[in-house]
Design an enzyme around this catalytic site. Structure first.
Site, PDB file in Angstrom:
ATOM      1  N   ASP A   1       1.789  -4.124  -9.178  1.00 25.76           N
ATOM      2  CA  ASP A   1       1.506  -5.441  -9.727  1.00 25.76           C
ATOM      3  C   ASP A   1       1.865  -5.527 -11.205  1.00 25.76           C
ATOM      4  O   ASP A   1       2.474  -6.498 -11.664  1.00 25.76           O
ATOM      5  CB  ASP A   1       0.023  -5.779  -9.544  1.00 25.76           C
ATOM      6  CG  ASP A   1      -0.390  -5.791  -8.089  1.00 25.76           C
ATOM      7  OD1 ASP A   1       0.497  -5.870  -7.218  1.00 25.76           O
ATOM      8  OD2 ASP A   1      -1.604  -5.715  -7.819  1.00 25.76           O
TER       9      ASP A   1
ATOM     10  N   TYR B   1     -10.273  -0.524  -0.564  1.00 25.28           N
ATOM     11  CA  TYR B   1      -8.937  -0.144  -1.020  1.00 25.28           C
ATOM     12  C   TYR B   1      -8.944   1.341  -1.404  1.00 25.28           C
ATOM     13  O   TYR B   1      -8.082   2.115  -1.006  1.00 25.28           O
ATOM     14  CB  TYR B   1      -8.564  -1.021  -2.218  1.00 25.28           C
ATOM     15  CG  TYR B   1      -7.194  -0.798  -2.821  1.00 25.28           C
ATOM     16  CD1 TYR B   1      -6.188  -1.737  -2.666  1.00 25.28           C
ATOM     17  CD2 TYR B   1      -6.908   0.329  -3.590  1.00 25.28           C
ATOM     18  CE1 TYR B   1      -4.935  -1.567  -3.254  1.00 25.28           C
ATOM     19  CE2 TYR B   1      -5.661   0.511  -4.178  1.00 25.28           C
ATOM     20  CZ  TYR B   1      -4.688  -0.433  -4.001  1.00 25.28           C
ATOM     21  OH  TYR B   1      -3.453  -0.265  -4.579  1.00 25.28           O
TER      22      TYR B   1
ATOM     23  N   SER C   1      -5.068 -10.387 -11.678  1.00 24.34           N
ATOM     24  CA  SER C   1      -5.510  -9.322 -12.580  1.00 24.34           C
ATOM     25  C   SER C   1      -4.351  -8.793 -13.415  1.00 24.34           C
ATOM     26  O   SER C   1      -4.480  -8.628 -14.637  1.00 24.34           O
ATOM     27  CB  SER C   1      -6.144  -8.177 -11.777  1.00 24.34           C
ATOM     28  OG  SER C   1      -5.244  -7.675 -10.804  1.00 24.34           O
TER      29      SER C   1
ATOM     30  N   GLU D   1      -7.228  -1.193 -15.352  1.00 28.15           N
ATOM     31  CA  GLU D   1      -7.729  -1.621 -14.046  1.00 28.15           C
ATOM     32  C   GLU D   1      -8.386  -0.468 -13.301  1.00 28.15           C
ATOM     33  O   GLU D   1      -9.413  -0.633 -12.645  1.00 28.15           O
ATOM     34  CB  GLU D   1      -6.599  -2.232 -13.215  1.00 28.15           C
ATOM     35  CG  GLU D   1      -7.088  -2.950 -11.988  1.00 28.15           C
ATOM     36  CD  GLU D   1      -6.117  -3.995 -11.465  1.00 28.15           C
ATOM     37  OE1 GLU D   1      -6.262  -4.363 -10.296  1.00 28.15           O
ATOM     38  OE2 GLU D   1      -5.238  -4.438 -12.231  1.00 28.15           O
TER      39      GLU D   1
ATOM     40  N   HIS E   1       0.821  -1.217   0.000  1.00 32.69           N
ATOM     41  CA  HIS E   1       0.000   0.000   0.000  1.00 32.69           C
ATOM     42  C   HIS E   1       0.853   1.264   0.000  1.00 32.69           C
ATOM     43  O   HIS E   1       0.466   2.281   0.582  1.00 32.69           O
ATOM     44  CB  HIS E   1      -0.960   0.020   1.200  1.00 32.69           C
ATOM     45  CG  HIS E   1      -2.202  -0.778   0.974  1.00 32.69           C
ATOM     46  ND1 HIS E   1      -3.271  -0.316   0.234  1.00 32.69           N
ATOM     47  CD2 HIS E   1      -2.534  -2.021   1.386  1.00 32.69           C
ATOM     48  CE1 HIS E   1      -4.222  -1.242   0.215  1.00 32.69           C
ATOM     49  NE2 HIS E   1      -3.793  -2.291   0.899  1.00 32.69           N
TER      50      HIS E   1
END
Length: 434
Positions: free
Chosen positions: A198, A250, A144, A186, A40
């Site tokens: 990611d 999130y 993803s 995304e 994060h």
């Protein structure tokens, strides 16, 4: 172990042929990821230490010139084949929903920025694509990003200059635009507020190494991470608790961080002096602080969120420094114990911060982490966005079964979902398979 589908380039090609009645032009793949530490903080200009996971999504594909996009997917552990069909002009924010939004969103995003990326995409562009994967879905291992990068590589090869045109190390501008296209897909089409970690590691992963990603400076450097050679393992503990980053939790964490950084004109919080104090001064002037009974709660929330952002990147810096100095040693070597304790301690401190300050853990993740530590893990922490998904533990390779049994026993005792496991091995990033 949780292997229920062996995904290969051949199985993707077979699904393609069975579905569309002809051979694909090629097969591309991209891995999921494990983040060792640095959670994060990617969207806050922080430092992360992920590696590409030895589980991949494969995309068999061919281009079309009639504007039609056809997608088919066989998800891990499922016998049902999922289909979607549409046009590039049909794609946009919120459409299509669910899994097709990831590959379709990438095609749309690359179309939106076609000139910059260097691909030939118009409203008459189309594709047939078939996906198979052994990256667990909903496990916090970035299935993803795997499907996004596999799609992007296929498009770049089929209607662009091709992956072979990219420079060694994939740090050139076209690579950055490919990654940004996946992030945009995304964020805008799927509606998940990802920060780019990611996608970066799924594209740039290297076998046997973790990558230090300085998201503020835009710097990437490899870090030695030879687990097997030192008699160690990263055990991924999939809690099988529901995990969905598109449900707003999130985004709510990120919204506070974004507001503080914008209000203070900060781009790299961990490099700022007394940032938490400055954040509190800023927060005291915000509308949330105008109602007396809510002011204390608001200020406490800002303090804890920003404390995690600052301390997590600093923990990552410390762990990277330790790895570069050779702290990852064989546990049978007495001289290596101190280094392993340092690495493990930083990982566990990361989990505590994510649990208490950022509040993205859950009972299932805490159970797995606590049980692994009690069973002798050097360190353990949740990985990924949180609210479910997976935790990881740095353990002696010979202790895999012992730690798995302890985690299973804890879940049973607490009445939680039954965890599944895999041993994570750092592997290469996205590539053309055939």
């Amino acid at each position: 172990m949780s292997d229920v589908l062996t995904a290969t380039a051949d199985s993707a090609a077979q699904l393609f042929t069975d579905t569309y009645g002809h051979q694909p032009k090629g097969v591309w793949s991209a891995p999921g990821r494990v983040n060792v530490i640095g959670e994060h903080v990617d969207y806050a200009g922080g430092i992360c230490l992920p590696f590409a996971l030895n589980r991949r999504t494969y995309c068999a594909a061919s281009s079309r010139n009639d504007g039609i996009i056809r997608l088919v997917s066989l998800l891990p552990g499922r016998k049902k084949v999922f289909h979607w069909e549409g046009r590039i002009s049909d794609i946009g924010p919120g459409h299509p929903r669910r899994w097709p939004g990831y590959p379709a969103g990438v095609i749309w995003s690359m179309w939106q920025d076609a000139a910059t990326i260097g691909v030939s995409l118009t409203e008459t562009s189309g594709f047939d694509m078939a996906f198979v994967s052994d990256v667990p879905v909903g496990a916090g291992l970035s299935s993803s990003a795997a499907i996004e990068l596999a799609t992007a590589c296929a498009v770049f090869d089929l209607v662009g200059p091709g992956l072979d045109s990219l420079s060694e190390g994939r740090k050139d501008t076209p690579s950055q635009h490919i990654i940004k296209a996946c992030i945009r897909a995304e964020n805008e089409v799927v509606g998940a507020s990802t920060g780019g970690l990611d996608q970066s590691i799924s594209f740039r992963g290297q076998a046997g190494k973790a990558l230090e990603l300085d998201m503020g400076e835009g710097l990437i450097s490899d870090v030695p991470f030879d687990l097997a050679g030192n008699g160690l393992a990263i055990l991924v503990m999939n809690t099988n608790a529901p995990h969905n980053l598109g449900d707003g939790q999130y985004a709510s964490r990120r919204a506070i961080v974004d507001r503080v950084m914008e209000g203070l004109h900060v781009t790299e919080p961990h490099r700022e002096h007394k940032l938490v104090d400055r954040a509190l001064e800023w927060a005291a002037q915000e509308p949330e602080a105008s109602v007396k009974e809510e002011k204390e709660e608001w200020l406490d929330l800002v303090a804890r969120r920003m404390r995690h952002i600052v301390t997590e990147s600093r923990r990552t810096e410390s762990l990277v420094t330790a790895l570069r100095k050779g702290a990852l040693g064989n546990p049978k070597d007495k001289d290596a114990v101190c280094g392993l304790e340092q690495i493990g301690g930083l990982m566990t401190a990361s989990h505590e911060s994510l649990r208490d300050d950022y509040e993205v853990s859950c009972p299932e993740l805490d159970s797995a982490v606590d049980a692994a530590l009690e069973a002798g893990a050097w360190g353990a922490r949740m990985t990924g966005g949180g609210f479910g998904g997976s935790a990881i533990a740095l353990i002696n390779a010979e202790d895999v079964e012992k730690v798995e049994e302890a985690v299973l026993a804890s879940a049973r005792q607490l009445g939680l979902a039954t965890p599944t496991f895999l041993v994570a091995i750092p592997c290469d990033g996205a590539r053309r398979e055939k």
